[in-house]
Design a protein around this motif. Structure first.
Motif, PDB file in Angstrom:
ATOM      1  N   THR A  69       6.532 -76.207 -12.862  1.00 48.79           N
ATOM      2  CA  THR A  69       6.774 -75.355 -12.409  1.00 48.79           C
ATOM      3  C   THR A  69       6.876 -73.665 -12.076  1.00 48.79           C
ATOM      4  O   THR A  69       7.109 -73.472 -11.203  1.00 48.79           O
ATOM      5  CB  THR A  69       9.073 -75.050 -13.088  1.00 48.79           C
ATOM      6  N   TRP A  70       6.287 -73.239 -13.215  1.00 49.65           N
ATOM      7  CA  TRP A  70       5.121 -72.270 -13.332  1.00 49.65           C
ATOM      8  C   TRP A  70       4.219 -72.247 -12.681  1.00 49.65           C
ATOM      9  O   TRP A  70       3.453 -71.170 -11.483  1.00 49.65           O
ATOM     10  CB  TRP A  70       4.517 -72.271 -14.335  1.00 49.65           C
ATOM     11  N   LEU A  74       3.259 -69.816  -9.252  1.00 52.44           N
ATOM     12  CA  LEU A  74       2.408 -68.477  -9.617  1.00 52.44           C
ATOM     13  C   LEU A  74       1.624 -68.976  -7.992  1.00 52.44           C
ATOM     14  O   LEU A  74       0.758 -68.091  -7.167  1.00 52.44           O
ATOM     15  CB  LEU A  74       1.408 -68.646 -10.443  1.00 52.44           C
ATOM     16  N   VAL A 114      -0.698 -71.186 -17.614  1.00 50.53           N
ATOM     17  CA  VAL A 114       0.535 -71.590 -18.425  1.00 50.53           C
ATOM     18  C   VAL A 114       0.064 -72.844 -19.688  1.00 50.53           C
ATOM     19  O   VAL A 114       1.146 -71.775 -21.005  1.00 50.53           O
ATOM     20  CB  VAL A 114       1.915 -72.565 -17.047  1.00 50.53           C
ATOM     21  N   TRP A 212       1.940 -70.282 -22.835  1.00 50.48           N
ATOM     22  CA  TRP A 212       3.735 -70.239 -22.624  1.00 50.48           C
ATOM     23  C   TRP A 212       4.394 -70.834 -22.676  1.00 50.48           C
ATOM     24  O   TRP A 212       5.795 -70.076 -22.628  1.00 50.48           O
ATOM     25  CB  TRP A 212       3.335 -69.707 -20.575  1.00 50.48           C
ATOM     26  N   VAL A 310      12.974 -70.090 -17.289  1.00 45.21           N
ATOM     27  CA  VAL A 310      12.920 -70.370 -15.837  1.00 45.21           C
ATOM     28  C   VAL A 310      14.515 -70.529 -15.855  1.00 45.21           C
ATOM     29  O   VAL A 310      14.947 -70.531 -16.895  1.00 45.21           O
ATOM     30  CB  VAL A 310      12.109 -72.110 -15.601  1.00 45.21           C
ATOM     31  N   ALA A 338       8.097 -64.595 -10.914  1.00 44.64           N
ATOM     32  CA  ALA A 338       7.019 -64.472 -11.149  1.00 44.64           C
ATOM     33  C   ALA A 338       5.834 -63.586 -10.439  1.00 44.64           C
ATOM     34  O   ALA A 338       5.037 -64.140  -9.847  1.00 44.64           O
ATOM     35  CB  ALA A 338       7.518 -65.927 -10.050  1.00 44.64           C
TER      36      ALA A 338
END
Length: 442
Positions: A69-70, A74, A114, A212, A310, A338
């Motif tokens: 998801t990250w 990004l 991440v 993260w 998130v 983000a």
């Protein structure tokens, strides 16, 4: 208790309530974690945290989902390079060449950033003068190497600093630990100009990055174990249909297959059995308390989502409780964070320094002019981050059109927010107009 004693008690009690509770004592603070030296603690925990994050990323659905998801936030569909050179032909050539250099490793870089907390990119200059990028595993930068070099210079966890606290070099092992046929020897000293180190600085003086997933690793592991335990419990309960109790010590008149001292009795639809007096049959009830357990797991999911930055819907894929307003509010908050990280990490620590090094290398190779005025023209650049998908396209477009008409936004701001370059968009619109005009004449 006299008047003076009562007065002193009230004054003391009032003073104690005015103290800063966060710095006070008492049993309520027992077991609360303290982080007195965060820089040293981050270095000490980095390796174990990275290994655990990697394990949960590979082996658990939510660990994988958080990282991806990250990464999608990004990188998205990719970053666009927009040179500010005055010549449009040179500008286009620079954009295409740099994107071809920088974009192929961007997803892997974001994934390492991440999951591992940091990403290292080595800049290698080929014999032809061209640049090649090599993504270095975080463990290959020797975290065990820390020593004083004299005159204020030092190496901390494989990162070398001069007396002014500037990073001047990285000490990199010849092979990543665990690589096939790895040969371990003295680490190579790579100048900082040839290495890009991308990580989110949590504390002043922090040298290496932290995963993260660190705030939620323990909950992720416990949540996955709890989910597995519920599944195994449900499977075990469903294997046992019922229990027959006979005061006579027999099978209560039921026939079945004998397996040792046990008799397995199969029930058929519509079958009826008459049991002897005193005998009874009880059935297992699989799934008891499952609804409460599911609610508890959802509460854990919300904590994990909050700790990882998130939304609950992004973590679980569960949109059952979402509506347009709540989805938009959650997405806007996530996008602000983000965009902050896109600018501070991808743009500032990767794309901009890489662009400058790439331009300087081309100037040294004689491929572009090397005088100061021309280099300033070549150095000027901006990077367009990937845009965001809309929750409700019609409402979003109407709102943006109204904002432009009211002078609250510019076209350039709106177009950039969608991950597009306004010059490129105007060229496409002009090309469409030309095609339409040619078709009309025919």
């Amino acid at each position: 208790m006299g008047f003076f004693s009562r007065l002193m008690f009230r004054v003391t009690d009032s003073v104690s309530k005015r103290q800063i509770e966060a710095g006070g004592g008492g049993r309520r603070w027992d077991g609360t974690p303290l982080l007195g030296m965060p820089q040293q603690s981050a270095l000490a925990a980095r390796g174990v945290t990275k290994a655990r994050a990697t394990g949960l990323y590979i082996n658990t659905p939510y660990g994988n989902r958080l990282v991806e998801t990250w990464v999608a936030a990004l990188v998205g569909k990719g970053w666009q390079t927009r040179s500010k050179h005055s010549d449009s032909a040179i500008r286009r050539a620079l954009n295409e060449a740099f994107e071809e250099l920088a974009n192929p490793i961007l997803i892997a870089l974001a994934r390492a950033l991440v999951r591992d907390g940091e990403a290292f990119v080595q800049i290698i200059i080929e014999e032809t003068g061209a640049l090649r990028l090599k993504l270095i595993p975080a463990d290959q930068v020797d975290a065990s190497l820390s020593r004083e070099l004299g005159n204020g210079a030092r190496i901390v966890a494989g990162v070398e600093f001069d007396a002014s606290d500037r990073v001047v070099a990285y000490h990199v092992l010849r092979e990543a630990p665990g690589a096939p046929f790895a040969v371990f020897g003295q680490a190579l000293r790579i100048p900082a100009a040839d290495m890009l180190h991308v990580f989110d600085l949590l504390f002043p003086g922090q040298v290496r990055g932290l995963s993260w997933l660190a705030p939620v690793l323990l909950k992720l592991a416990d949540r996955d174990a709890a989910s597995d335990a519920m599944l195994m419990s449900l499977k075990t309960q469903s294997l046992i249909t019922g229990f027959v109790r006979d005061p006579e010590g027999g099978a209560a008149g039921l026939d079945g297959d004998t397996s040792g001292a046990a008799i397995n009795v199969a029930l058929e639809p519509g079958a009826m059995r008459i049991l002897p007096p005193g005998a009874d049959v009880t059935f297992s009830q699989p799934g008891q308390g499952l609804a409460q357990a599911v609610d508890f797991l959802r509460a854990q999911d919300r904590e994990i989502a909050a700790g990882a930055g998130v939304t609950f819907e992004a973590l679980t894929g569960d949109l059952g409780e979402a509506n347009y307003s709540s989805a938009r509010v959650g997405l806007l908050e996530f996008r602000r964070r983000a965009e902050m990280l896109q600018g501070a990490l991808i743009r500032a620590q990767y794309l901009r320094p890489l662009w400058r090094r790439w331009i300087d290398t081309q100037a040294l190779a004689g491929l572009i002019p090397s005088d100061a005025g021309a280099l300033a023209d070549y150095h000027a650049v901006r990077f367009v981050a990937p845009g965001w998908q809309w929750v409700d396209p019609q409402n979003e477009v109407d709102a943006e059109v109204a904002a432009i008409a009211a002078g609250l936004k510019s076209r350039q701001e709106v177009v950039a927010g969608r991950g597009r370059d306004i010059d490129e968009l105007d060229e496409e619109i002009a090309a469409d107009a030309r095609r339409a005009a040619q078709g009309g004449q025919e």
